[in-house]
Design a protein around this motif. Sequence first.
Motif, PDB file in Angstrom:
ATOM      1  N   LYS A  33       2.003   6.047  96.429  1.00 29.40           N
ATOM      2  CA  LYS A  33       2.571   6.994  95.262  1.00 29.40           C
ATOM      3  C   LYS A  33       3.479   7.945  95.941  1.00 29.40           C
ATOM      4  O   LYS A  33       4.353   8.218  95.304  1.00 29.40           O
ATOM      5  N   VAL A  34       2.905   8.637  96.887  1.00 33.24           N
ATOM      6  CA  VAL A  34       3.948   9.786  97.631  1.00 33.24           C
ATOM      7  C   VAL A  34       5.025   9.185  98.369  1.00 33.24           C
ATOM      8  O   VAL A  34       6.218   9.540  97.773  1.00 33.24           O
ATOM      9  N   GLN A  45       5.326  17.745  98.517  1.00 33.40           N
ATOM     10  CA  GLN A  45       5.178  18.682  99.639  1.00 33.40           C
ATOM     11  C   GLN A  45       3.687  18.753 100.237  1.00 33.40           C
ATOM     12  O   GLN A  45       3.679  18.787 101.556  1.00 33.40           O
ATOM     13  N   ARG A  46       2.667  18.926  99.468  1.00 36.33           N
ATOM     14  CA  ARG A  46       1.429  19.126 100.033  1.00 36.33           C
ATOM     15  C   ARG A  46       0.911  17.550 100.809  1.00 36.33           C
ATOM     16  O   ARG A  46      -0.005  17.834 101.780  1.00 36.33           O
ATOM     17  N   ASN A  47       1.415  16.510 100.362  1.00 40.46           N
ATOM     18  CA  ASN A  47       0.791  15.509 100.643  1.00 40.46           C
ATOM     19  C   ASN A  47       1.798  14.562 101.550  1.00 40.46           C
ATOM     20  O   ASN A  47       1.533  13.366 101.655  1.00 40.46           O
ATOM     21  N   LEU A  66       8.722  18.047  86.809  1.00 37.64           N
ATOM     22  CA  LEU A  66       9.220  17.449  88.055  1.00 37.64           C
ATOM     23  C   LEU A  66       8.752  18.439  89.391  1.00 37.64           C
ATOM     24  O   LEU A  66       8.360  18.009  90.459  1.00 37.64           O
ATOM     25  N   LEU A  67       9.032  19.733  89.279  1.00 43.64           N
ATOM     26  CA  LEU A  67       8.913  20.794  90.163  1.00 43.64           C
ATOM     27  C   LEU A  67       7.211  20.810  90.468  1.00 43.64           C
ATOM     28  O   LEU A  67       7.127  20.743  91.868  1.00 43.64           O
ATOM     29  N   GLU A  68       6.358  20.526  89.599  1.00 47.88           N
ATOM     30  CA  GLU A  68       4.898  20.500  89.973  1.00 47.88           C
ATOM     31  C   GLU A  68       4.827  19.216  90.538  1.00 47.88           C
ATOM     32  O   GLU A  68       4.047  19.223  91.551  1.00 47.88           O
ATOM     33  N   ILE A  69       5.392  18.130  90.419  1.00 47.25           N
ATOM     34  CA  ILE A  69       5.113  16.934  91.192  1.00 47.25           C
ATOM     35  C   ILE A  69       5.684  17.066  92.321  1.00 47.25           C
ATOM     36  O   ILE A  69       4.993  16.595  93.492  1.00 47.25           O
ATOM     37  N   MET A  79      14.226  17.590 102.297  1.00 47.85           N
ATOM     38  CA  MET A  79      14.584  17.145 100.951  1.00 47.85           C
ATOM     39  C   MET A  79      13.634  18.025 100.020  1.00 47.85           C
ATOM     40  O   MET A  79      14.033  18.584  98.919  1.00 47.85           O
ATOM     41  N   LEU A  80      12.241  17.999 100.290  1.00 52.44           N
ATOM     42  CA  LEU A  80      11.458  18.507  99.131  1.00 52.44           C
ATOM     43  C   LEU A  80      11.474  19.966  99.277  1.00 52.44           C
ATOM     44  O   LEU A  80      11.329  20.831  98.183  1.00 52.44           O
ATOM     45  N   ASP A  81      11.475  20.649 100.419  1.00 49.13           N
ATOM     46  CA  ASP A  81      11.926  22.049 100.349  1.00 49.13           C
ATOM     47  C   ASP A  81      13.049  22.498  99.421  1.00 49.13           C
ATOM     48  O   ASP A  81      13.014  23.514  99.195  1.00 49.13           O
ATOM     49  N   ARG A  82      14.238  21.694  99.814  1.00 55.30           N
ATOM     50  CA  ARG A  82      15.481  21.999  99.073  1.00 55.30           C
ATOM     51  C   ARG A  82      15.097  21.859  97.605  1.00 55.30           C
ATOM     52  O   ARG A  82      15.681  22.815  96.659  1.00 55.30           O
TER      53      ARG A  82
END
Length: 170
Positions: free
Chosen positions: A126-127, A26-28, A18-21, A1-4
């Motif tokens: 939070k993630v 993705q990193r976490n 939102l893209l930054e968030i 989902m995050l990749d999409r």
Amino acid sequence: MLDRLVGNSSLQVHAPELLEIIRNLQRNVDLLDTLPMVLTHNDFSQVNILVNDVGNVTGVLDFDEAGIEAFGMCTWGLYESFFGSMEDSRWSFYDEMPLLADTFWVSLWANVPSSLKKEEKEKAIKVSLSIGILNRYFIQGMMNTIDLTSQVHRRSLEYAKGILPRIWGN
């Protein structure tokens, strides 16, 4: 989902914040593995909570979407139902939101097992909460493209844009 979502070019146009968030998520995302798996309601809102005449919770309804997920995944219901509202197609938090949110988090940490240490788990929760919000609001094709001519897309995007930055302090 995050990749999409990261590959969703319309997200860059309509909601770059939102893209930054999402890139941070993705990193976490591996932090989800540090959280206990719990039964989640997935439609936890005021219409599904029964209370008696003095305000005590007496039951919760509508478990048809329930599942086992990382702790915090369905906490979005607090934000949507109790911390703010959508009016005139704009999301806004209630004036009391900081007090309500602080009360919730203080109560949560006072009642979770000591093995779930706040210092170690706060970012993971939070993630989880943020991914739950994305699951909630990025619906009906929004993973691939956002169509602002669709009322559902506009409202869903407004919810996400209103809530996610507040969670991450943006």
